[in-house]
Design an enzyme around this catalytic site. Sequence first.
Site, PDB file in Angstrom:
ATOM      1  N   ALA A  59       0.859  -1.425   0.017  1.00  0.00           N
ATOM      2  CA  ALA A  59       0.312   0.012  -0.125  1.00  0.00           C
ATOM      3  C   ALA A  59       0.905   1.163   0.246  1.00  0.00           C
ATOM      4  O   ALA A  59       1.595   1.253   0.463  1.00  0.00           O
ATOM      5  CB  ALA A  59      -0.781  -0.296   1.249  1.00  0.00           C
ATOM      6  N   THR A  73      -8.225  -0.031   6.580  1.00  0.00           N
ATOM      7  CA  THR A  73      -7.896   1.013   7.306  1.00  0.00           C
ATOM      8  C   THR A  73      -8.706   2.182   8.662  1.00  0.00           C
ATOM      9  O   THR A  73      -9.984   1.379   7.615  1.00  0.00           O
ATOM     10  CB  THR A  73      -6.839   2.188   6.957  1.00  0.00           C
ATOM     11  OG1 THR A  73      -6.712   3.495   7.865  1.00  0.00           O
ATOM     12  CG2 THR A  73      -7.019   2.904   5.960  1.00  0.00           C
ATOM     13  N   ASP A  74      -8.841   2.733   9.861  1.00  0.00           N
ATOM     14  CA  ASP A  74      -9.649   3.033  10.530  1.00  0.00           C
ATOM     15  C   ASP A  74     -10.026   4.908   9.640  1.00  0.00           C
ATOM     16  O   ASP A  74     -10.978   5.381  10.094  1.00  0.00           O
ATOM     17  CB  ASP A  74      -9.426   2.863  12.216  1.00  0.00           C
ATOM     18  CG  ASP A  74      -8.182   3.916  11.693  1.00  0.00           C
ATOM     19  OD1 ASP A  74      -6.816   3.645  11.150  1.00  0.00           O
ATOM     20  OD2 ASP A  74      -7.848   4.712  12.721  1.00  0.00           O
ATOM     21  N   TYR A  98      -5.056   9.473   1.206  1.00  0.00           N
ATOM     22  CA  TYR A  98      -5.652   8.511   1.949  1.00  0.00           C
ATOM     23  C   TYR A  98      -6.671   7.371   2.054  1.00  0.00           C
ATOM     24  O   TYR A  98      -6.647   6.334   1.795  1.00  0.00           O
ATOM     25  CB  TYR A  98      -4.297   7.971   2.690  1.00  0.00           C
ATOM     26  CG  TYR A  98      -4.102   7.096   3.520  1.00  0.00           C
ATOM     27  CD1 TYR A  98      -3.410   5.592   2.790  1.00  0.00           C
ATOM     28  CD2 TYR A  98      -4.964   6.457   4.565  1.00  0.00           C
ATOM     29  CE1 TYR A  98      -3.119   4.374   3.196  1.00  0.00           C
ATOM     30  CE2 TYR A  98      -4.342   5.390   5.692  1.00  0.00           C
ATOM     31  CZ  TYR A  98      -3.604   4.450   4.410  1.00  0.00           C
ATOM     32  OH  TYR A  98      -3.369   2.836   4.964  1.00  0.00           O
ATOM     33  N   TRP A 123      -3.561   2.054  13.335  1.00  0.00           N
ATOM     34  CA  TRP A 123      -2.699   2.840  14.334  1.00  0.00           C
ATOM     35  C   TRP A 123      -1.600   1.615  13.924  1.00  0.00           C
ATOM     36  O   TRP A 123      -1.068   1.591  15.108  1.00  0.00           O
ATOM     37  CB  TRP A 123      -2.799   3.291  15.571  1.00  0.00           C
ATOM     38  CG  TRP A 123      -3.335   4.436  15.258  1.00  0.00           C
ATOM     39  CD1 TRP A 123      -4.031   5.114  14.147  1.00  0.00           C
ATOM     40  CD2 TRP A 123      -3.963   5.454  17.131  1.00  0.00           C
ATOM     41  NE1 TRP A 123      -5.310   6.593  14.568  1.00  0.00           N
ATOM     42  CE2 TRP A 123      -4.725   6.745  16.083  1.00  0.00           C
ATOM     43  CE3 TRP A 123      -3.341   5.267  17.667  1.00  0.00           C
ATOM     44  CZ2 TRP A 123      -4.808   7.823  17.152  1.00  0.00           C
ATOM     45  CZ3 TRP A 123      -3.593   6.593  19.054  1.00  0.00           C
ATOM     46  CH2 TRP A 123      -4.541   7.442  18.231  1.00  0.00           C
TER      47      TRP A 123
HETATM   48  N1  LIG Z   1       0.746   2.062   9.558  1.00  0.00           N
HETATM   49  C1  LIG Z   1      -0.134   1.652   9.597  1.00  0.00           C
HETATM   50  O1  LIG Z   1      -0.867   3.127  10.851  1.00  0.00           O
HETATM   51  C2  LIG Z   1      -1.479   1.386   8.574  1.00  0.00           C
HETATM   52  C3  LIG Z   1      -3.261   1.510   9.590  1.00  0.00           C
HETATM   53  C4  LIG Z   1      -4.282   0.614   9.290  1.00  0.00           C
HETATM   54  C5  LIG Z   1      -3.787   0.449   8.136  1.00  0.00           C
HETATM   55  N2  LIG Z   1      -2.848  -0.248   7.248  1.00  0.00           N
HETATM   56  C6  LIG Z   1      -2.836  -0.854   5.845  1.00  0.00           C
HETATM   57  O2  LIG Z   1      -2.177  -1.833   7.100  1.00  0.00           O
HETATM   58  C7  LIG Z   1      -1.047  -2.646   4.919  1.00  0.00           C
HETATM   59  C8  LIG Z   1       0.433  -2.659   5.793  1.00  0.00           C
HETATM   60  O3  LIG Z   1       0.664  -1.182   6.132  1.00  0.00           O
HETATM   61  P1  LIG Z   1       2.301  -0.960   7.046  1.00  0.00           P
HETATM   62  O4  LIG Z   1       2.247  -0.859   7.808  1.00  0.00           O
HETATM   63  O5  LIG Z   1       3.412  -3.090   6.702  1.00  0.00           O
HETATM   64  O6  LIG Z   1       2.802   0.090   5.376  1.00  0.00           O
HETATM   65  P2  LIG Z   1       4.240  -0.226   5.248  1.00  0.00           P
HETATM   66  O7  LIG Z   1       5.216  -0.489   6.000  1.00  0.00           O
HETATM   67  O8  LIG Z   1       4.094   0.463   4.527  1.00  0.00           O
HETATM   68  O9  LIG Z   1       4.217  -0.932   4.206  1.00  0.00           O
HETATM   69  C9  LIG Z   1       3.693  -1.316   3.349  1.00  0.00           C
HETATM   70  C10 LIG Z   1       4.539  -1.516   1.578  1.00  0.00           C
HETATM   71  O10 LIG Z   1       3.704  -1.802   0.701  1.00  0.00           O
HETATM   72  C11 LIG Z   1       5.183  -1.319  -0.511  1.00  0.00           C
HETATM   73  N3  LIG Z   1       3.801  -0.960  -1.976  1.00  0.00           N
HETATM   74  C12 LIG Z   1       3.859   0.484  -1.753  1.00  0.00           C
HETATM   75  N4  LIG Z   1       3.481   0.229  -2.701  1.00  0.00           N
HETATM   76  C13 LIG Z   1       3.745  -0.635  -3.631  1.00  0.00           C
HETATM   77  C14 LIG Z   1       3.763  -0.559  -5.171  1.00  0.00           C
HETATM   78  N5  LIG Z   1       3.028  -0.434  -6.042  1.00  0.00           N
HETATM   79  N6  LIG Z   1       3.452  -2.622  -5.202  1.00  0.00           N
HETATM   80  C15 LIG Z   1       3.749  -3.357  -4.230  1.00  0.00           C
HETATM   81  N7  LIG Z   1       4.338  -2.644  -2.986  1.00  0.00           N
HETATM   82  C16 LIG Z   1       4.121  -1.251  -2.890  1.00  0.00           C
HETATM   83  C17 LIG Z   1       6.494  -1.003   0.373  1.00  0.00           C
HETATM   84  O11 LIG Z   1       7.136  -0.396  -0.542  1.00  0.00           O
HETATM   85  P3  LIG Z   1       7.820   0.941  -0.520  1.00  0.00           P
HETATM   86  O12 LIG Z   1       8.468   1.282   1.022  1.00  0.00           O
HETATM   87  O13 LIG Z   1       9.533   0.192  -0.870  1.00  0.00           O
HETATM   88  O14 LIG Z   1       6.947   1.512  -0.974  1.00  0.00           O
HETATM   89  C18 LIG Z   1       6.102  -1.092   1.601  1.00  0.00           C
HETATM   90  O15 LIG Z   1       6.861  -2.086   2.216  1.00  0.00           O
HETATM   91  C19 LIG Z   1      -1.496  -1.537   4.284  1.00  0.00           C
HETATM   92  O16 LIG Z   1      -2.607  -1.851   3.783  1.00  0.00           O
HETATM   93  C20 LIG Z   1      -2.347   0.123   4.713  1.00  0.00           C
HETATM   94  O17 LIG Z   1      -2.752   0.528   4.376  1.00  0.00           O
HETATM   95  C21 LIG Z   1      -1.570   0.816   7.872  1.00  0.00           C
END
Ligand SMILES: NC(=O)c1ccc[n+]([C@@H]2O[C@H](COP(=O)([O-])OP(=O)(O)OC[C@H]3O[C@@H](n4cnc5c(N)ncnc54)[C@H](OP(=O)(O)O)[C@@H]3O)[C@@H](O)[C@H]2O)c1
Length: 305
Positions: free
Chosen positions: A83, A124-125, A148, A170
């Site tokens: 994402a 996400t929330d 987002y 979060w």
């Molecule tokens: N972080 C939060 O607080 C949060 C909260 C609620 C839900 N979520 C959701 O939970 C999921 C996992 O989040 P996370 O916290 O693990 O996020 P993260 O650490 O930012 O990991 C997301 C990964 O997706 C990769 N990515 C970005 N663009 C891409 C593309 N076009 N094709 C393939 N990979 C791509 C990123 O790689 P690069 O860094 O190399 O671009 C990164 O490794 C996501 O769906 C996010 O929206 C996150």
Amino acid sequence: MNRPVRVLVTGAAGQVGVDLVDTLEGRVPPGGRDGRPLDGSAVGAGEFEVLGLTHHDLDVSHRGDVERALAASRPDVVVHLAAYTKVDAAQRDVSRCFAVNADGVGHVVDAASAVGAHVIAVSTDYVFDGRKGAAYREDDLTNPQSVYGASKRAGEERCPPEVTLVRASWIMGVRGTSVVHTMARRAREGQEVRFVTDQRGTITASADLAAGLVALVRARPGGVWHVANDGDATWFDVAQHVGRVLGRGDDFARPILTSDLEPPPLAARPERSDLDTTTWRQHFAPLGPWRESVERLVTWGSDSR
Ligand SMILES: NC(=O)c1ccc[n+]([C@@H]2O[C@H](COP(=O)([O-])OP(=O)(O)OC[C@H]3O[C@@H](n4cnc5c(N)ncnc54)[C@H](OP(=O)(O)O)[C@@H]3O)[C@@H](O)[C@H]2O)c1
């Protein structure tokens, strides 16, 4: 013996991705409780064959690449974590954010359907506006306040009911770059921090979420699930807790309001978007109290330093 369940993970180098791959392969992720999936059964030897694809391996915004990756690997389950997660940057990068978070989900869902794979997608929330005044349930109306959030809702709309759609909030992990790392660094350096009291949510430790996702890989239930640690908090509460865990007094964190932030953040955040996890807890073990998970996260590795 049954053949292993083949699990393809997108975004495998992200903070949830690394913890999920560890858990599927029978390791306890850094800061994790015990690595046991939240259906109570430990991961068996050879139970899963894991294919973790990083952004470098697969860009989910390219339909043809996604189709080829799934046709070549023929997974049983795809856990879609890739994402665009930079909430403020997304305000000025709208088309890229939608290409990843909306179109990317559609590409994964369609390609998985073509090979008969179950999809678990994470949202996400921030799809909620935060004005309900109570914790959000799975069927509450969405009304995102940021690019987002809107892109993630558009991704949700690409998911038919048979997809398992997980909303977390979060998210923070030992190997991530969340604000908790900033809090911990400042606490160790003897500095003070200011955090807001007017944004309330639920923390989701990525290691705990990974334990939940493995239970879902086994159960493949479909539908929407709210998954987060127990209890809600403001960012000020989290900072205060980090300070106490790391031996700082109550003067470590000072309460402020979002309107005090300088410069103001580009993206609006919901005022109250804690997730109601009742449905989850009726079917699976809880992720556990947020304070315990944050403590494990900020103290992980400190014995060996
Ligand atoms: N972080 C939060 O607080 C949060 C909260 C609620 C839900 N979520 C959701 O939970 C999921 C996992 O989040 P996370 O916290 O693990 O996020 P993260 O650490 O930012 O990991 C997301 C990964 O997706 C990769 N990515 C970005 N663009 C891409 C593309 N076009 N094709 C393939 N990979 C791509 C990123 O790689 P690069 O860094 O190399 O671009 C990164 O490794 C996501 O769906 C996010 O929206 C996150």
